[in-house]
Design an enzyme around this catalytic site. Structure first.
Site, PDB file in Angstrom:
ATOM      1  N   GLY B  95       2.273  -4.573  -4.321  1.00  3.69           N
ATOM      2  CA  GLY B  95       2.693  -3.495  -5.212  1.00  3.69           C
ATOM      3  C   GLY B  95       1.777  -2.291  -5.172  1.00  3.69           C
ATOM      4  CB  CYS B  96      -1.020  -1.307  -3.280  1.00  2.00           C
ATOM      5  SG  CYS B  96      -2.387  -0.952  -4.362  1.00  2.00           S
TER       6      CYS B  96
END
Lengths: 453, 335
Positions: B95-96
């Site tokens: 989720g980066c």
């Protein structure tokens, strides 16, 4: 015009070269830049535009906002804001449409359906009945997949897409393919980073039932030769759906000559509000399509045992619609028509070529998609990467100078993977952007690159 | 370090059937969340490390965003070199916007972190966390408060997606700290000598040391445990420490003619009692069948009490429910 700006006017001298205009002072002061922003000769045809967008008159991090993220969403002119405000406000006529006999309801219904007619005229549809309002283009594609697709596609049938599609033109088909046992094929890119038409010809077979492609790519900027593709699809009896999210706002789109059977677009990319978009489909096709969402408005009679459904477009518009938004979209169509879509396209062409040329000259910058000299041309947007620097780093530093661009996968992961990258930066100008803003962007980009080197 | 003492749910002898259609989660993942929740509930949360507070304050005090980013770039240069082979999925922060990797090394009971990213600014943020969280014990890291980023006051300096990325970095570091913490607990629980051998013997294969006993362990659990062990770089401990220890004790005390231990934990993934109690191995629900002469003359209740007494430690934690069948040799037609 300049009087409307807060900053005092400062003069800037320019030297004209073959590739465009170069400011003599490479580092214009922020003040001069802000003032001069309106005076860009390249934007002459759309000079009245900028004052219609007061949101652009603001500062970000003490620098004038340079909004270059229009492919993600466009700004709205006063005319659109007023239309929606008038609907709800004093002297307004907010009321539920289609039912009701009272005065407000009649006015609302008229305005709502007038807006539909405006959209129809904007794309030269045969009749307003061919315009189905949806929440956005994504919903429009899902609508086609879940009605026309569900009813007409069977085990083993083929759909041709491309690696450059926006996720909204991939995922609904994947979901449908899983349910109905369909085969999805993907056109890849040619040497000029446009869709490979030669390969497309080999992918279309007698089993192809649908070709669904992007008209103008939000990542590559390439433009599809729609008529040619329509011929290829129709030759095998397949239908053609075009994702026109980046074409309808930027150039004249005429569905009579385009050759497509369905097109989709979103209001918020064409100076209209969010929350509304539309599907255009040939009336004969829409008439055959079963309903999708059920409820009020899309019915004729409702009995406990069974109900009968309305004619298109109402058949596909269940529930109370986004009335104010539709009126806003209609006002946006009026606004763009007032500018003239030929003029809009000319502005985009010039500004896009200018942006492309300036970016090309920067060391380590790699732009994706065809050059502006390609046969079909290219969109004004420019998606690129700087060697050795992550796109989010670039866009973060650009933001500190007031320049707004987008970075990431741009809702097109497959084409990024295809090109061997994880993400990219995209600058996308629109009708109110000027060459000076492009200059500001390029200056800020050069500074950002220095920041990380 | 005290473990949580949960209530002993002796009344729950019959495990509840799992809701229909419930998908069993990989025990390793679920176990960590539960374990983290347990450990957090038990002791007070860790005070924010002073080193981190100082770094963040220094960062925040820079008024100009450009200068703040320069600061991040500077932090990035302070990171230790990151081994190329550690660029794995397991070390990657999910989720980066950019790619971020994080690894931990345990030295003298304290964790030293290393991080890498293809984005310089993100690397700078990672460096903040690396600096601030190095030198803490695994337990201290697991007990850092979840609103840690808000407490640091970093939220206003970061855009929503960077905030999210920063939080995910922090969560991965907590998860890795928990992995290492569980490894430590694992090593403490395993005792040296015969029992250790039995455990090691039971480790990979599902074979009982007392003959016909068998331990039913799912392939997933086995793999998950083995995977964890490999990640921590230790020689593989048993994947079923609880079953092993139960078997050992029951064999010693009851000399059973028949001992069958079935692990039903997977079927109970997600229901109330299961959550918050599972240890590293996810072993919480068992069916045990015992045939022993020691049950002669004891009523059913007394037999069960005897078994629970022997397994007192396991019942405290992590076993949630034991379903018992206790027979004398005569009753089992084995006399």
């Amino acid at each position: 015009m300049a009087a409307l700006l807060d900053h005092p006017v400062a003069s800037t001298s320019y030297t004209w070269t073959a590739s465009g205009r170069r400011a003599n002072s490479r580092r214009q002061s922020a003040v001069a830049r802000a003032a001069a922003v309106e005076e860009a000769p390249l934007a002459a045809a759309l000079r009245p535009t900028r004052t219609d967008f007061p949101i652009l008159r603001q500062s970000v991090n003490e620098r004038p906002l340079v909004y270059l993220d229009n492919a993600a969403t466009s700004q709205k002119p006063l005319q659109v804001l007023r239309a929606m405000d008038e609907y709800y406000g004093e002297g307004g006529y907010n009321s539920n449409v289609h039912r009701g006999v009272h005065a407000l309801s009649a006015r609302a219904t008229t305005a709502y359906e007038d807006a539909r007619a405006k959209v129809a005229r904007f794309i030269n549809a045969s009749s307003p009945q061919e315009i189905v309002y949806t929440r956005n283009a994504t919903e429009a594609i899902n609508l086609v997949a879940n009605t026309w697709g569900a009813a007409n596609l069977h085990q083993g049938d083929e759909i041709v897409l491309s690696v450059a599609e926006h996720h909204s033109n991939i995922v609904p088909w994947q979901l449908l393919a899983q349910r109905q046992g369909l085969v999805l094929k993907f056109v890849e890119l040619s040497g000029t980073e446009e869709l490979d038409l030669a390969q497309l010809a080999t992918l279309i077979t007698p089993r192809t039932r649908l070709v669904s492609l992007v008209h103008v790519s939000n990542m590559l900027g390439c433009v599809l030769p729609a008529q040619r593709v329509a011929e290829m699809a129709h030759a095998v009896g397949a239908k053609l759906l075009l994702d026109c999210c980046q074409s309808v706002p930027n150039m004249p789109v005429d569905v009579q000559s385009l050759g497509a059977d369905f097109i989709v677009a979103s209001s918020h990319k064409m100076c209209g509000p969010t929350g509304i978009g539309f599907l255009w489909g040939r009336l004969s096709l829409l008439e055959e399509m079963p309903p999708w969402m059920g409820g009020g408005e899309m019915i004729q009679d409702v009995r406990l045992e069974a109900s009968t459904y309305a004619e298109p477009p109402s058949r596909f518009e269940a529930g109370t619609p986004a009335i104010a938004e539709a009126i806003g979209l209609g006002a946006a169509c009026d606004y763009l028509t007032g500018l003239g879509m030929q003029q809009v396209a000319a502005h985009e062409r010039e500004l896009g070529a200018y942006l492309y040329a300036k970016l090309r000259r920067i060391d380590r910058v790699r732009i994706y998609g065809p050059s502006p000299e390609a046969a079909q041309g290219r969109a004004a947007l420019a998606t690129f990467n700087v060697e050795g620097i992550h796109p989010t780093d670039i866009s973060t530093i650009l933001d500190t100078t007031g320049v707004a661009v987008r970075s990431g996968h741009l809702c097109t992961q497959p084409v990024h993977r295809h090109l061997g990258i994880s993400s990219s930066v995209r600058a996308s100008p629109y009708i109110y952007n000027t060459a000076l803003e492009v200059d500001a962007f390029v200056d800020a980009l050069t500074d950002s690159i220095k920041f990380f080197t | 370090m005290s473990m949580v003492v949960s209530s002993i749910n002796v009344a729950r002898l019959q495990p509840r059937a799992a809701p229909p259609g419930l998908k069993a989660r990989l025990p390793r993942v679920a176990a960590h969340r539960r374990q983290a929740a347990r450990v957090r509930c038990s002791a007070a949360t860790t005070e924010l490390p002073q080193s981190l507070k100082t770094l963040v304050q220094a960062f925040q005090s820079v008024p100009d965003p450009m200068a703040r980013y320069k600061q991040l770039l500077f932090f990035a240069t302070k990171l230790e070199p990151f081994p190329a082979e550690a660029h794995t999925e397991e070390n990657k922060v999910k989720g980066c916007v950019s790619q971020v990797w994080v690894i931990a090394d345990l030295t003298d009971g304290k964790l030293q972190w290393r991080a890498d990213s293809d984005s310089q600014l993100t690397k700078g943020l990672a460096a903040l966390l690396v600096q601030g969280m190095s030198g803490l014990t695994p337990d201290e890291i697991v007990r850092l408060p979840t609103d840690f980023i808000a407490q640091l006051g970093l939220q206003q300096s970061l855009t929503p997606s960077r905030n999210n990325g920063f939080l995910n970095m922090f969560k991965l570091m907590q998860k890795k700290a928990l992995d290492i913490y569980m490894q430590q607990q694992q090593q403490q629980q395993q005792q040296p000598g015969a029992a250790g051998d039995a455990a090691a013997g039971d480790g990979a294969a599902a074979s009982g040391s007392s003959g016909d006993g068998d331990v039913a362990v799912t392939a997933e659990q086995q793999q998950a445990s083995a995977g964890d062990a490999a990640a921590a770089g230790d020689s593989s401990p048993s994947g079923t420490p609880v079953a092993d220890s139960m078997r050992r004790k029951l064999t010693e005390e009851l000399q059973p003619l028949r001992l069958v231990i079935n692990d039903n934990s997977e079927k109970h993934a997600g229901h109330g009692g299961y959550r918050g109690k599972a240890g590293y191995s996810g072993e919480t629900h068992f069916d045990v069948e015992l045939v022993s002469a020691r049950f002669e003359g004891l009523t059913s209740i007394k037999r069960h009490r005897l078994v629970f007494k022997i397994l007192e430690q396991e019942m405290q934690n992590p076993v949630h429910a034991l379903s018992l069948v206790t027979k004398t040799p005569a009753e089992a037609n084995m006399a």
